[in-house]
Design a protein around this motif. Structure first.
Motif, PDB file in Angstrom:
ATOM      1  N   ARG A 142     -25.930 -23.433  20.106  1.00  0.00           N
ATOM      2  CA  ARG A 142     -27.164 -22.650  20.142  1.00  0.00           C
ATOM      3  C   ARG A 142     -28.204 -23.217  19.181  1.00  0.00           C
ATOM      4  O   ARG A 142     -29.396 -23.272  19.495  1.00  0.00           O
ATOM      5  CB  ARG A 142     -26.876 -21.196  19.785  1.00  0.00           C
ATOM      6  CG  ARG A 142     -28.077 -20.285  20.003  1.00  0.00           C
ATOM      7  CD  ARG A 142     -27.766 -18.844  19.666  1.00  0.00           C
ATOM      8  NE  ARG A 142     -28.856 -17.978  20.057  1.00  0.00           N
ATOM      9  CZ  ARG A 142     -28.971 -16.719  19.674  1.00  0.00           C
ATOM     10  NH1 ARG A 142     -28.031 -16.177  18.901  1.00  0.00           N
ATOM     11  NH2 ARG A 142     -29.985 -15.990  20.063  1.00  0.00           N
ATOM     12  N   GLY A 143     -27.757 -23.645  18.020  1.00  0.00           N
ATOM     13  CA  GLY A 143     -28.689 -24.226  17.060  1.00  0.00           C
ATOM     14  C   GLY A 143     -29.345 -25.478  17.592  1.00  0.00           C
ATOM     15  O   GLY A 143     -30.555 -25.684  17.432  1.00  0.00           O
ATOM     16  N   ARG A 144     -28.574 -26.313  18.246  1.00  0.00           N
ATOM     17  CA  ARG A 144     -29.131 -27.559  18.782  1.00  0.00           C
ATOM     18  C   ARG A 144     -30.112 -27.272  19.911  1.00  0.00           C
ATOM     19  O   ARG A 144     -31.135 -27.942  20.033  1.00  0.00           O
ATOM     20  CB  ARG A 144     -28.002 -28.460  19.264  1.00  0.00           C
ATOM     21  CG  ARG A 144     -28.470 -29.864  19.626  1.00  0.00           C
ATOM     22  CD  ARG A 144     -27.350 -30.860  19.552  1.00  0.00           C
ATOM     23  NE  ARG A 144     -27.838 -32.217  19.699  1.00  0.00           N
ATOM     24  CZ  ARG A 144     -27.113 -33.296  19.425  1.00  0.00           C
ATOM     25  NH1 ARG A 144     -25.902 -33.160  18.955  1.00  0.00           N
ATOM     26  NH2 ARG A 144     -27.620 -34.502  19.599  1.00  0.00           N
ATOM     27  N   ARG A 145     -29.807 -26.268  20.724  1.00  0.00           N
ATOM     28  CA  ARG A 145     -30.723 -25.945  21.809  1.00  0.00           C
ATOM     29  C   ARG A 145     -32.047 -25.412  21.274  1.00  0.00           C
ATOM     30  O   ARG A 145     -33.124 -25.797  21.744  1.00  0.00           O
ATOM     31  CB  ARG A 145     -30.082 -24.904  22.739  1.00  0.00           C
ATOM     32  CG  ARG A 145     -30.975 -24.508  23.900  1.00  0.00           C
ATOM     33  CD  ARG A 145     -30.329 -23.421  24.734  1.00  0.00           C
ATOM     34  NE  ARG A 145     -29.960 -22.273  23.949  1.00  0.00           N
ATOM     35  CZ  ARG A 145     -30.839 -21.366  23.507  1.00  0.00           C
ATOM     36  NH1 ARG A 145     -32.132 -21.490  23.761  1.00  0.00           N
ATOM     37  NH2 ARG A 145     -30.424 -20.340  22.804  1.00  0.00           N
ATOM     38  N   LEU A 146     -31.992 -24.529  20.298  1.00  0.00           N
ATOM     39  CA  LEU A 146     -33.218 -24.004  19.716  1.00  0.00           C
ATOM     40  C   LEU A 146     -34.028 -25.102  19.049  1.00  0.00           C
ATOM     41  O   LEU A 146     -35.259 -25.111  19.100  1.00  0.00           O
ATOM     42  CB  LEU A 146     -32.886 -22.911  18.693  1.00  0.00           C
ATOM     43  CG  LEU A 146     -32.379 -21.594  19.278  1.00  0.00           C
ATOM     44  CD1 LEU A 146     -31.901 -20.667  18.166  1.00  0.00           C
ATOM     45  CD2 LEU A 146     -33.471 -20.914  20.095  1.00  0.00           C
ATOM     46  N   LEU A 147     -33.337 -26.048  18.452  1.00  0.00           N
ATOM     47  CA  LEU A 147     -34.016 -27.176  17.826  1.00  0.00           C
ATOM     48  C   LEU A 147     -34.766 -27.997  18.873  1.00  0.00           C
ATOM     49  O   LEU A 147     -35.899 -28.436  18.652  1.00  0.00           O
ATOM     50  CB  LEU A 147     -32.989 -28.049  17.096  1.00  0.00           C
ATOM     51  CG  LEU A 147     -33.515 -29.119  16.144  1.00  0.00           C
ATOM     52  CD1 LEU A 147     -34.281 -28.482  14.987  1.00  0.00           C
ATOM     53  CD2 LEU A 147     -32.364 -29.965  15.613  1.00  0.00           C
ATOM     54  N   ALA A 148     -34.153 -28.171  20.037  1.00  0.00           N
ATOM     55  CA  ALA A 148     -34.781 -28.956  21.100  1.00  0.00           C
ATOM     56  C   ALA A 148     -36.001 -28.251  21.686  1.00  0.00           C
ATOM     57  O   ALA A 148     -36.884 -28.900  22.253  1.00  0.00           O
ATOM     58  CB  ALA A 148     -33.763 -29.244  22.203  1.00  0.00           C
ATOM     59  N   GLU A 149     -36.065 -26.918  21.556  1.00  0.00           N
ATOM     60  CA  GLU A 149     -37.167 -26.153  22.129  1.00  0.00           C
ATOM     61  C   GLU A 149     -38.269 -25.851  21.121  1.00  0.00           C
ATOM     62  O   GLU A 149     -39.265 -25.214  21.455  1.00  0.00           O
ATOM     63  CB  GLU A 149     -36.634 -24.829  22.696  1.00  0.00           C
ATOM     64  CG  GLU A 149     -35.656 -25.009  23.849  1.00  0.00           C
ATOM     65  CD  GLU A 149     -35.083 -23.690  24.323  1.00  0.00           C
ATOM     66  OE1 GLU A 149     -35.343 -22.654  23.660  1.00  0.00           O
ATOM     67  OE2 GLU A 149     -34.381 -23.683  25.350  1.00  0.00           O
ATOM     68  N   ALA A 150     -38.109 -26.304  19.885  1.00  0.00           N
ATOM     69  CA  ALA A 150     -39.032 -25.921  18.816  1.00  0.00           C
ATOM     70  C   ALA A 150     -40.370 -26.650  18.910  1.00  0.00           C
ATOM     71  O   ALA A 150     -40.458 -27.771  19.410  1.00  0.00           O
ATOM     72  CB  ALA A 150     -38.389 -26.202  17.463  1.00  0.00           C
ATOM     73  N   ASP A 151     -41.415 -25.976  18.408  1.00  0.00           N
ATOM     74  CA  ASP A 151     -42.720 -26.603  18.210  1.00  0.00           C
ATOM     75  C   ASP A 151     -42.848 -27.135  16.790  1.00  0.00           C
ATOM     76  O   ASP A 151     -43.513 -28.148  16.549  1.00  0.00           O
ATOM     77  CB  ASP A 151     -43.851 -25.597  18.459  1.00  0.00           C
ATOM     78  CG  ASP A 151     -43.820 -25.025  19.863  1.00  0.00           C
ATOM     79  OD1 ASP A 151     -43.729 -25.831  20.811  1.00  0.00           O
ATOM     80  OD2 ASP A 151     -43.872 -23.794  20.019  1.00  0.00           O
ATOM     81  N   VAL A 152     -42.230 -26.429  15.852  1.00  0.00           N
ATOM     82  CA  VAL A 152     -42.269 -26.800  14.440  1.00  0.00           C
ATOM     83  C   VAL A 152     -40.868 -26.685  13.871  1.00  0.00           C
ATOM     84  O   VAL A 152     -40.153 -25.713  14.137  1.00  0.00           O
ATOM     85  CB  VAL A 152     -43.223 -25.882  13.640  1.00  0.00           C
ATOM     86  CG1 VAL A 152     -43.222 -26.250  12.159  1.00  0.00           C
ATOM     87  CG2 VAL A 152     -44.629 -25.938  14.195  1.00  0.00           C
ATOM     88  N   VAL A 153     -40.451 -27.684  13.083  1.00  0.00           N
ATOM     89  CA  VAL A 153     -39.155 -27.656  12.414  1.00  0.00           C
ATOM     90  C   VAL A 153     -39.393 -27.844  10.925  1.00  0.00           C
ATOM     91  O   VAL A 153     -39.993 -28.836  10.502  1.00  0.00           O
ATOM     92  CB  VAL A 153     -38.208 -28.761  12.934  1.00  0.00           C
ATOM     93  CG1 VAL A 153     -36.907 -28.756  12.145  1.00  0.00           C
ATOM     94  CG2 VAL A 153     -37.927 -28.568  14.416  1.00  0.00           C
TER      95      VAL A 153
END
Length: 410
Positions: A186-197
């Motif tokens: 889940r963390g990796r998926r959210l990271l892939a969908e992020a606009d800002v990290v």
């Protein structure tokens, strides 16, 4: 019929009568999805596997403990025929055809009027794969295609952008101990969908290189948001970008709530009215010792382990740790952020009863390519850290488990 491909369709089975003939392994695999679909499931079978019987006992299905009989499919919308009796299967299949009931047959796909696709789900999306050539059905191939697509969606390697407006907000993502493969799906998926990290130094840095060019990556150690305390600056950055309608990921090392100040950030976001999702991560307190071959518990050796922050020395008035109590414990002590204080920590533990011969392991850069393990005892650890030039980040393990190796396994 064999010359034409199957027509894919999604069946809405909630509240509709579904008949399953046979209570064996095929039924056991197929029933959970039918239950999740809300179907009114009637199982017809003299026997069932323990798992299928448990579904009946839980009231998830209605079990008719008898063989198939003419008329069982008359009021059904959908049927799964999965008995070991070929003659009964043929009769049931003929009844389904007569009543225009879509019918799946586990023993003879060519005689069926419906096929079950290889399916998987990821964040509200169901992936269903069918073979287009009815004359060359390969269930293993369709399952492999399904697995590849679902895994890609889950771990972020297959990115499917959302074209509808997403609700802006922040995700506090625990990135794990450093190895990029140890972040959660889940963390990796959210990271892939992020606009800002907004990333910590101790987070899995290799994952940042995989982000699309449009993603803004902010180093949490160097946030240019004025002269604030570091944590206040991070909080302000999270709030500012979320209020701009962006999807923000706060990528943290380990777990957000294990010495990660995750709750401070959550509280700041809540005060600002920003929606926040917390994604747990693998804590370095257990994963780094494990990667170095050290179990934090082991039968007959340690029945408990304690994780403590070592960023404040035992004799510092700011310390909240009861070091004398820890010295009296017989289990494993895991110290995070304690490399420069380990000398005073060791002295305090020995002064309050822990044996100076207690084994100590320091694991530097755990789970990464630079990982190294340095062993000592409470009596020698201070000088060993200097001699071996052990630098943070390092996880310190104190206790008899340090000496447990594969040869000790029961």
């Amino acid at each position: 019929m064999a010359e034409h491909p199957a027509y894919p369709v999604g069946l809405r089975l909630a509240g509709r009568r579904i008949v399953v003939l046979g209570g064996g392994q095929v039924a056991q695999r197929r029933l959970p999805a039918l239950i999740a679909a809300g179907a009114d499931i009637h199982l017809v079978s003299p026997e069932a596997t323990p798992s299928v019987e448990a579904m009946a006992d839980a009231g998830e299905i209605t079990w008719h403990r008898r063989p198939y009989a003419e008329g069982d499919l008359a009021a059904a919308w959908y049927a799964l025929i999965a008995t070991s009796d070929t003659e009964a299967n043929n009769r049931a299949s003929a009844e389904a055809e007569a009543h225009r009931v879509w019918c799946v047959r586990s023993d003879d796909a060519d005689a069926a009027t419906a096929w079950t696709p290889a399916t998987g789900t990821s964040e509200g999306v169901t992936v269903a794969v069918l073979t287009t050539d009815a004359r060359d059905r390969d269930p293993r191939h369709t399952a492999a295609v399904r697995d590849a697509v679902v895994e890609g969606l889950r771990d972020g390697t297959l990115v499917a952008p959302h074209h509808r407006t997403r609700t802006p907000g922040v995700a506090l993502v625990g990135g794990g101990p450093g190895d990029p493969d140890l972040i959660t799906v889940r963390g990796r998926r959210l990271l892939a969908e992020a606009d800002v990290v907004i990333a910590d130094r101790l987070g899995p840095r290799d994952l940042l290189a995989e982000l699309p060019p449009h993603v803004e990556v902010i180093d949490a150690a160097k946030i240019p948001y004025g002269r604030f305390m570091a944590q206040e600056a991070i909080n302000n950055a999270l709030i500012e970008h979320a209020k701009q309608g962006k999807s923000v990921v706060r990528l943290k090392g380990g777990d957000p709530y294990v010495f990660g100040r995750g709750m401070e950030e959550l509280q700041a976001l809540a005060e600002a009215g920003i929606a926040c999702t917390v994604v747990p991560g693998i804590s370095s307190s257990i994963s780094v010792p494990g990667a170095a071959g050290i179990p934090v518990t082991h039968r007959g050796v340690a029945h408990e382990f304690t994780v403590v922050s070592g960023h404040v020395a035992p004799d510092d008035e700011r310390s909240l740790v009861d070091w004398p109590a820890l010295a009296r414990l017989t289990g494993t002590l895991v110290v995070l952020m304690g490399v420069d204080k380990i000398g005073r920590i060791a002295e305090t533990l020995v002064a309050h009863g822990r044996s100076p011969d207690t084994p100590v392991a320091l694991v530097q850069e755990g789970t990464t390519a630079a990982q190294r393990r340095v062993d000592a005892t409470l009596a020698t650890v201070a000088e060993t850290v200097v001699a071996q030039q052990v630098k943070p980040p390092a996880v310190i393990v104190i206790g008899e488990v340090v000496g447990v190796g594969p040869h000790e396994a029961a």
